[in-house]
Scaffold this motif. Structure first.
Motif, PDB file in Angstrom:
ATOM      1  N   SER A  64      19.411  36.746   9.667  1.00 26.64           N
ATOM      2  CA  SER A  64      18.422  37.510   8.896  1.00 26.64           C
ATOM      3  C   SER A  64      18.429  38.983   9.285  1.00 26.64           C
ATOM      4  O   SER A  64      18.353  39.867   8.424  1.00 26.64           O
ATOM      5  CB  SER A  64      17.031  36.919   9.097  1.00 26.64           C
ATOM      6  OG  SER A  64      16.994  35.584   8.627  1.00 26.64           O
ATOM      7  N   ALA A  68      20.203  41.839   6.679  1.00 28.79           N
ATOM      8  CA  ALA A  68      19.383  42.949   6.179  1.00 28.79           C
ATOM      9  C   ALA A  68      20.022  44.290   6.513  1.00 28.79           C
ATOM     10  O   ALA A  68      20.072  45.195   5.669  1.00 28.79           O
ATOM     11  CB  ALA A  68      17.977  42.861   6.758  1.00 28.79           C
ATOM     12  N   LEU A  78      20.466  42.059  -0.689  1.00 28.90           N
ATOM     13  CA  LEU A  78      20.901  40.842  -0.005  1.00 28.90           C
ATOM     14  C   LEU A  78      21.748  39.923  -0.876  1.00 28.90           C
ATOM     15  O   LEU A  78      22.379  39.008  -0.351  1.00 28.90           O
ATOM     16  CB  LEU A  78      19.689  40.083   0.544  1.00 28.90           C
ATOM     17  CG  LEU A  78      19.076  40.684   1.806  1.00 28.90           C
ATOM     18  CD1 LEU A  78      17.791  39.951   2.173  1.00 28.90           C
ATOM     19  CD2 LEU A  78      20.052  40.642   2.968  1.00 28.90           C
ATOM     20  N   PRO A 160      10.789  37.950   5.370  1.00 25.38           N
ATOM     21  CA  PRO A 160      11.947  38.838   5.210  1.00 25.38           C
ATOM     22  C   PRO A 160      11.612  40.314   5.444  1.00 25.38           C
ATOM     23  O   PRO A 160      12.483  41.096   5.805  1.00 25.38           O
ATOM     24  CB  PRO A 160      12.390  38.612   3.764  1.00 25.38           C
ATOM     25  CG  PRO A 160      11.765  37.337   3.347  1.00 25.38           C
ATOM     26  CD  PRO A 160      10.528  37.162   4.167  1.00 25.38           C
ATOM     27  N   TYR A 163      12.639  41.707   8.879  1.00 22.33           N
ATOM     28  CA  TYR A 163      14.048  42.049   9.011  1.00 22.33           C
ATOM     29  C   TYR A 163      14.381  43.304   8.195  1.00 22.33           C
ATOM     30  O   TYR A 163      15.166  44.142   8.646  1.00 22.33           O
ATOM     31  CB  TYR A 163      14.916  40.862   8.581  1.00 22.33           C
ATOM     32  CG  TYR A 163      14.580  39.613   9.356  1.00 22.33           C
ATOM     33  CD1 TYR A 163      14.980  39.461  10.678  1.00 22.33           C
ATOM     34  CD2 TYR A 163      13.825  38.589   8.789  1.00 22.33           C
ATOM     35  CE1 TYR A 163      14.660  38.323  11.403  1.00 22.33           C
ATOM     36  CE2 TYR A 163      13.492  37.452   9.502  1.00 22.33           C
ATOM     37  CZ  TYR A 163      13.917  37.323  10.809  1.00 22.33           C
ATOM     38  OH  TYR A 163      13.592  36.198  11.535  1.00 22.33           O
ATOM     39  N   ALA A 164      13.773  43.424   7.032  1.00 23.22           N
ATOM     40  CA  ALA A 164      14.002  44.596   6.177  1.00 23.22           C
ATOM     41  C   ALA A 164      13.524  45.867   6.875  1.00 23.22           C
ATOM     42  O   ALA A 164      14.186  46.918   6.779  1.00 23.22           O
ATOM     43  CB  ALA A 164      13.298  44.418   4.838  1.00 23.22           C
TER      44      ALA A 164
END
Length: 184
Positions: A64, A68, A78, A160, A163-164
């Motif tokens: 992850s 990213a 992604l 998410p 991670y972004a």
């Protein structure tokens, strides 16, 4: 819940770095050289190799994180990274990168799985000896990182956005480490 008592609630490898900061520096120096240092492969391509190996190892935190980062560095979303994860052969990437990912996939199984045909295919697609070397070392390093993270059962966020947010940092692994250790 991690197998050991960590002194931080930071996810994945970051919590492990906080637990043993003396191991954090050499591991981040390796990541810095392999993923951010001088190379004819872009940072995004190198991050993609790390993400791909992490996917093969089923390491959710590392996949992850590096998926990213690869997406940001490649100027993609992604979707491309997921296409590579699902089917390298059909992903819209260069033949050279496909060949390097095949080498990385072989390393993930065992270093002895890298064949002369893998290397020949990569060279015929335009890969240099240094690029082949680096693909092998990135794959080997990520196998170690993945086993470190998962072997101690560290926390991997489901969101998410976590991670972004990390992927937006473009200043490399040593700068992130310095900030992380300074904050603690």
């Amino acid at each position: 819940m991690p197998h050991i008592t960590l002194n931080s609630d930071e996810p994945g490898i970051r919590g492990l770095f906080r637990f043993r900061p003396e191991t954090a520096l050499p591991l981040n120096e390796l990541a810095e050289v392999l993923l951010c240092g001088e190379s004819t492969l872009s940072r995004g391509e190198r991050e993609l190799i790390g993400a791909y190996v992490s996917a093969l190892n089923a390491c959710r935190f590392c996949y992850s994180t590096h998926a990213a980062i690869a997406a940001v560095q490649l100027g993609e979303d992604l979707v491309l990274v997921e296409q590579v994860r699902a089917d390298v052969a059909r992903a819209p990437i260069s033949d050279k990168l496909k060949a390097l990912l095949a080498i990385a996939g072989a390393v993930q199984e065992s270093g002895q799985k890298v064949s002369e045909q893998h290397v020949t295919t990569a060279k015929e697609a335009g890969a240099t000896d240094i690029e082949i070397h680096d693909a092998v070392l990135i794959a080997a390093a990520f196998c170690m990182f993945n086993r470190y993270v998962d072997g101690l059962d560290t926390f991997a966020p489901d969101d998410p956005a976590v991670y972004a947010a990390r992927a937006q940092r473009t200043d490399g692994y040593l700068a992130v480490l310095a900030d992380s250790l300074r904050l603690g």
